[in-house]
Design a protein around this motif. Structure first.
Motif, PDB file in Angstrom:
ATOM      1  N   ILE A  10      20.259 -27.166  46.037  1.00  0.00           N
ATOM      2  CA  ILE A  10      20.959 -26.681  44.849  1.00  0.00           C
ATOM      3  C   ILE A  10      22.045 -25.703  45.294  1.00  0.00           C
ATOM      4  N   PRO A  11      23.178 -25.670  44.604  1.00  0.00           N
ATOM      5  CA  PRO A  11      24.210 -24.706  44.961  1.00  0.00           C
ATOM      6  C   PRO A  11      23.956 -23.368  44.278  1.00  0.00           C
ATOM      7  N   GLN A  12      24.234 -22.293  44.984  1.00  0.00           N
ATOM      8  CA  GLN A  12      24.283 -20.998  44.318  1.00  0.00           C
ATOM      9  C   GLN A  12      25.691 -20.835  43.766  1.00  0.00           C
ATOM     10  N   ILE A  13      25.784 -20.648  42.468  1.00  0.00           N
ATOM     11  CA  ILE A  13      27.080 -20.578  41.788  1.00  0.00           C
ATOM     12  C   ILE A  13      27.368 -19.126  41.465  1.00  0.00           C
ATOM     13  N   TRP A  14      28.576 -18.683  41.828  1.00  0.00           N
ATOM     14  CA  TRP A  14      28.837 -17.260  41.641  1.00  0.00           C
ATOM     15  C   TRP A  14      30.276 -16.951  41.241  1.00  0.00           C
ATOM     16  N   HIS A  15      30.411 -15.780  40.708  1.00  0.00           N
ATOM     17  CA  HIS A  15      31.675 -15.065  40.535  1.00  0.00           C
ATOM     18  C   HIS A  15      31.423 -13.721  41.196  1.00  0.00           C
ATOM     19  N   MET A  16      32.249 -13.359  42.168  1.00  0.00           N
ATOM     20  CA  MET A  16      31.935 -12.207  43.004  1.00  0.00           C
ATOM     21  C   MET A  16      32.080 -10.869  42.284  1.00  0.00           C
ATOM     22  N   GLY A  17      32.742 -10.878  41.114  1.00  0.00           N
ATOM     23  CA  GLY A  17      32.730  -9.667  40.311  1.00  0.00           C
ATOM     24  C   GLY A  17      34.080  -9.047  40.063  1.00  0.00           C
ATOM     25  N   ALA A  18      34.097  -8.183  39.059  1.00  0.00           N
ATOM     26  CA  ALA A  18      35.313  -7.456  38.719  1.00  0.00           C
ATOM     27  C   ALA A  18      35.644  -6.452  39.817  1.00  0.00           C
ATOM     28  N   ARG A  19      36.906  -6.304  40.100  1.00  0.00           N
ATOM     29  CA  ARG A  19      37.309  -5.332  41.121  1.00  0.00           C
ATOM     30  C   ARG A  19      37.083  -3.903  40.629  1.00  0.00           C
ATOM     31  N   GLY A  20      37.201  -3.711  39.327  1.00  0.00           N
ATOM     32  CA  GLY A  20      36.933  -2.409  38.745  1.00  0.00           C
ATOM     33  C   GLY A  20      35.611  -2.443  38.012  1.00  0.00           C
ATOM     34  N   GLN A  21      35.667  -2.448  36.678  1.00  0.00           N
ATOM     35  CA  GLN A  21      34.466  -2.554  35.858  1.00  0.00           C
ATOM     36  C   GLN A  21      34.595  -3.755  34.947  1.00  0.00           C
ATOM     37  N   VAL A  22      33.444  -4.235  34.454  1.00  0.00           N
ATOM     38  CA  VAL A  22      33.492  -5.406  33.581  1.00  0.00           C
ATOM     39  C   VAL A  22      34.186  -5.085  32.261  1.00  0.00           C
ATOM     40  N   GLY A  23      34.357  -3.805  31.987  1.00  0.00           N
ATOM     41  CA  GLY A  23      35.099  -3.416  30.796  1.00  0.00           C
ATOM     42  C   GLY A  23      36.551  -3.828  30.834  1.00  0.00           C
ATOM     43  N   ASP A  24      37.032  -4.202  32.030  1.00  0.00           N
ATOM     44  CA  ASP A  24      38.433  -4.618  32.162  1.00  0.00           C
ATOM     45  C   ASP A  24      38.661  -6.022  31.623  1.00  0.00           C
TER      46      ASP A  24
END
Length: 346
Positions: free
Chosen positions: A104-118
């Motif tokens: 199975i693949p691990q599917i990801w988004h590595m994340g906001a550079r700042g905060q998710v509030g952006d």
């Protein structure tokens, strides 16, 4: 390593919806950055096939990047979108299946550079749809399920954690309200793949910037956190810890996977320095490696059904034959992990 305890428990079959596994051993996802411009080649297929033909029951691939502008800043991390990358993964899947493995693949988004509030709500909708598209493509090209990466301060986890989620809209709030983004990702992926395709969610209490962090400080809080994720359609929780043998809460010997299984009734995967004699975060110090740890305690927990599956990371990275050697009692032939193993990744 002691060989006093039978390893039979590790080699019992297990089924997750329509995915039948020959044993309880999982290859943990480990980023390798060996896919130029995001495309996995024949070397990637050979790498995974070698683990499958030596007895790994389920392979979780290294993280694969969804089709969103901010999902990765590393050009050699594999994509899970685009014709060339998907064709590459289709070849990986075919090679693993030929060797009798499941993947199975691990599917990801590595994340906001700042905060998710952006992120705007429009941004969030686009990201949710990108996750679902990746899930659909994974099923189409032959993967046996998917894992969503919701740990270690990657994007889903950034929504979970109060220190990285200051939002005041429906994606922020208390611990339960902060699961909304993950719930939408899980539900949308479920619609994309149907009811019988396994969805695994990896989550962690610890963060890369704070090893002592806890999303949930008590079993009751953990139950509240997990309930909406379970209801959204998670089939298996992959419970990331640094040391699988450490209790998660005072007053109980259960680790995070043990508590998660008890509270949700869902199968769980335990992980955290399995097969190593020291925690993995310390292994990358100059000149430092890890010997081979006694796994009797792991087997005892598995026999007590505290968790269902066991993920092996660095030990399997160092020794592709780790599973077959354990099964055959060839303990003295196990290859210890060292920093050199990271360089070869054979």
């Amino acid at each position: 390593m002691s060989n006093s305890k039978s390893v039979q428990a590790l080699f019992q079959p297990f089924a997750i919806k329509n995915m039948a596994l020959p044993n309880r051993i999982v290859m943990a996802p480990m980023t390798r950055s060996f896919s130029p411009e995001g495309v996995p080649g024949a070397d990637v297929a050979a790498y995974y096939r070698r683990r499958a033909e030596n007895g790994v029951g389920l392979i979780v691939t290294e993280g694969t990047v969804i089709n969103h502008l901010d999902s990765s800043n590393q050009e050699n991390v594999p994509h899970i979108y685009g014709e060339e990358a998907l064709n590459g993964w289709a070849n990986v899947v075919a090679e693993v299946h030929k060797a009798g493995g499941r993947i199975i693949p691990q599917i990801w988004h590595m994340g906001a550079r700042g905060q998710v509030g952006d992120y705007t709500e429009e941004d969030i909708t686009a990201i949710v749809e990108a996750f679902a598209h990746a899930a659909s493509d994974a099923k189409r090209i032959g993967f046996d399920g998917i894992e969503l990466h919701g740990a270690h301060e990657y994007l889903i986890d950034q929504f979970f954690w109060n220190k990285t989620n200051p939002r005041t809209d429906r994606y922020g709030g208390d611990m339960v309200e902060r699961t909304r983004f993950a719930v939408e990702v899980i539900e949308t992926c479920r619609r994309a793949v149907g009811p019988d395709f396994p969805i695994v969610l990896r989550f962690s209490q610890w963060k890369g910037s704070d090893y002592s962090a806890k999303l949930a400080a008590t079993p009751n809080e953990l139950e509240q956190f997990l309930a909406p994720l379970t209801d959204a359609g998670v089939d298996v929780f992959h419970c990331s810890t640094r040391r699988f043998w450490e209790p998660e809460f005072e007053g109980s010997d259960l680790n995070l996977a043990g508590w998660t299984r008890k509270l949700t009734g869902k199968p769980t995967i335990t992980v955290g320095s399995v097969g190593l004699d020291s925690e993995f975060m310390a292994l990358f110090s100059e000149g430092k490696g890890a010997g081979i740890a006694n796994i009797d305690g792991l087997i005892e927990k598995l026999e007590r059904e505290e968790f269902d599956l066991v993920a092996i990371g660095r030990a399997l990275l160092a020794d592709p034959l780790w599973v077959s050697k354990i099964r055959e009692g060839r303990i003295d032939e196990l290859i210890p992990f060292s920093s050199d193993a990271v360089k070869t990744l054979h």
